[in-house]
Design an enzyme around this catalytic site. Structure first.
Site, short mmCIF file in Angstrom:
data_model
loop_
_atom_site.label_atom_id
_atom_site.label_comp_id
_atom_site.label_asym_id
_atom_site.label_seq_id
_atom_site.Cartn_x
_atom_site.Cartn_y
_atom_site.Cartn_z
N PRO A 33 0.36 -0.95 0.51
CG PRO A 33 0.26 -0.67 1.75
CD PRO A 33 1.23 -1.85 1.20
CB SER A 56 4.76 -0.17 2.59
OG SER A 56 4.39 0.12 0.71
N GLY A 57 7.01 2.42 2.42
CA GLY A 57 8.41 2.46 1.63
C GLY A 57 8.74 1.32 0.33
CE LYS A 58 4.68 0.78 -3.32
NZ LYS A 58 4.27 1.53 -2.02
CD GLU A 73 3.94 5.66 -7.92
OE1 GLU A 73 2.81 4.80 -7.67
OE2 GLU A 73 4.38 6.25 -6.88
CB ILE A 94 -5.58 5.89 -12.49
CG1 ILE A 94 -5.88 4.60 -13.71
CG2 ILE A 94 -4.59 6.45 -13.08
CD1 ILE A 94 -4.17 3.42 -12.41
CG ASP A 95 -7.79 10.14 -7.93
OD1 ASP A 95 -6.85 11.14 -8.90
OD2 ASP A 95 -8.79 10.28 -6.86
CB VAL A 96 -1.86 11.11 -9.19
CG1 VAL A 96 -0.16 11.67 -8.79
CG2 VAL A 96 -1.24 10.22 -10.44
CB CYS A 136 -5.02 -2.95 9.17
SG CYS A 136 -6.11 -2.68 10.79
#
EC number: 2.7.1.21
Length: 190
Positions: free
Chosen positions: A11, A14-16, A87, A165-167, A177
């Protein structure tokens, strides 16, 4: 020898992207050649960089679609060790064939993206890329409601559009959660 495909999902918050930036730093320190791409639609923090929510960043090439990404890749192909794509969920399904061409040319690919939309549905592009990956890293975040480190869903706080799709950033989305998502949306109640 073929390249390796690594996909980092989870999500928002999350540090991706932070993990992707760490991998870019490893390639930089190793004096490796690489390209970093981001979808043209994502201009939240910068047009010329991928940027984590904490402000870390790296220069990136904005592309409008997988065709443009592949054209740029082909120009540099012989000298590259890796391709980084931020992304990935914003790209169309054709990105899968492009990624396969890149890894079969011997270049490692690292993709980062949301695995689920705010509607608790998989992003098809991300799910298909996860299916062909050598490695999938699934991250979670701290739930913005209960504070537990088990958030796996991005929840949209404002209803501006029905589009998945909504930046946006913290002004639109929080990580939650499953329990809090169910309470907030009324979905999945037992």
């Amino acid at each position: 020898m073929t390249g390796k495909l690594t996909v980092i999902v989870g999500p928002m918050y999350s540090g991706k992207t932070s993990e992707l930036l760490s991998l870019i730093e490893i390639y930089t320190l190793g004096k490796k050649n690489y390209l970093v791409f981001k979808p043209a639609i994502d201009v939240r923090y910068s047009e010329e960089h991928i940027v984590s929510h904490t402000g870390l960043k790296a220069p990136a090439i904005r592309v409008s679609d997988s065709i443009e990404l592949f054209e740029i890749f082909k120009e540099k192909q012989g000298s590259l060790d890796a391709v980084f794509i931020d992304e990935i969920h914003f790209f169309e399904a054709d990105i899968i064939q492009v990624i396969e061409k890149i890894i079969y040319s011997g270049v490692n690919v690292f993709c980062v993206g949301l695995d689920m939309s705010y509607k608790h549905r998989p992003f098809i592009t991300t799910a298909q890329i996860m299916g062909i990956a050598d490695e999938v890293i699934k991250k979670k975040a701290v739930c913005h409601i209960c504070g537990e480190y088990k958030a796996v869903v991005s929840y949209r706080k404002v209803e501006e559009t029905d589009s998945e799709i909504d930046v946006g950033g913290m002004e639109k989305y929080i990580a939650v959660c499953r329990d809090c998502y169910s309470k907030l949306t009324g979905k999945f109640k037992q």
